[in-house]
Design an enzyme around this catalytic site. Sequence first.
Site, PDB file in Angstrom:
ATOM      1  N   HIS A  81      44.969  28.893  19.527  1.00  0.00           N
ATOM      2  CA  HIS A  81      45.535  30.272  19.966  1.00  0.00           C
ATOM      3  C   HIS A  81      45.426  31.076  21.389  1.00  0.00           C
ATOM      4  CE1 HIS A  81      47.374  28.994  15.760  1.00  0.00           C
ATOM      5  NE2 HIS A  81      48.071  28.118  16.596  1.00  0.00           N
ATOM      6  N   VAL A  93      42.107  22.205  21.908  1.00  0.00           N
ATOM      7  CA  VAL A  93      40.778  23.031  21.810  1.00  0.00           C
ATOM      8  C   VAL A  93      40.173  21.811  20.836  1.00  0.00           C
ATOM      9  CG1 VAL A  93      39.437  25.236  21.533  1.00  0.00           C
ATOM     10  CG2 VAL A  93      41.688  24.853  22.467  1.00  0.00           C
TER      11      VAL A  93
END
Length: 333
Positions: A34, A177
């Site tokens: 995030h 990620v």
Amino acid sequence: MTTALLSTAEELHARVRRGRRAVVMTMGALHEGHATLIRTARRIAGPDGEVVVTVFVNPLQFGAGEDLDRYPRTLDADLKVAAQAGADAVFAPSVDEVYPGGEPQVRVTAGPMGERLEGASRPGHFDGMLTVVAKLLHLTRPDVALYGQKDAQQLALIRRMVRDLNFGVEIVGVPTVREEDGLALSSRNRYLSPGERRTALALSRALFTGRDRHAAQEALRARALEVPSTHARAEALSAIGESRAAADAHAVATAAPGGPAAVRAAVHQVLDEAARLDPPLKLDYLALVDPADFTEIGDGFTGEAVLAVAARVGATRLIDNLPLTFGSLGAAS
């Protein structure tokens, strides 16, 4: 910079807007994935723009027996992560604020693409997801909205909704990620015990194996294309001792199974081994699909594709994917 915490649309709309507004939608429990989205939004918005992070656990996208009640809610920690990554505001509305009067009677329908893969495993999930995304786009009124590529089917559906329904917003996908061991970052990773996490690593390992098989295959195909089947060329290759290499390249490039079939086989081998671990990995689906509609690609496919997998380890369901490119457009992305 002070990051404002807002709980109502009225508070958000009262903010003075300068420059572009970039929005990152989350269900909270923020992690480095995030934070990467927020930092990317900060770059896109620029110093004169505004980054808004939404934190809302949407009940419409959880099915019966899913983890709505235990989904982590960590607003204080989320505010710190958002602030450190460059957010100007965190919009954390209540369920009543987003759905005044109860669940909406009118909803967005995901259509056929929403019934495949994740949609088949979680009926109604994408209808609920698109409904809340549409509402949050209206409530936050962004110029650009950013979503992670880890949720590839979600991203594709949001792009389709924005295009089909003429939302005036730019959609940006941000690469997945991963943690140092390769596991894709997810708020649900915290559910995994140490043993379950070791098993869960098979997801990314399988995808990387498929990617590597694909890259090797594409490299051999490219080599084969550089070696025309002419007598003069064959003699020249023989003279420098490369005739066997050229023949091998041709053989591998044209052998069956090849292309998508070879990628699927390589991934299945890793997943099958993980199914015998303790605790086992329980495969939900493995798919190699066209990102335009999330249908399975055939052996003659050329262009961009998504290699996607979903599985359960213990009580935790995890998803992951990698982009690949087949044929004339090149090797793995």
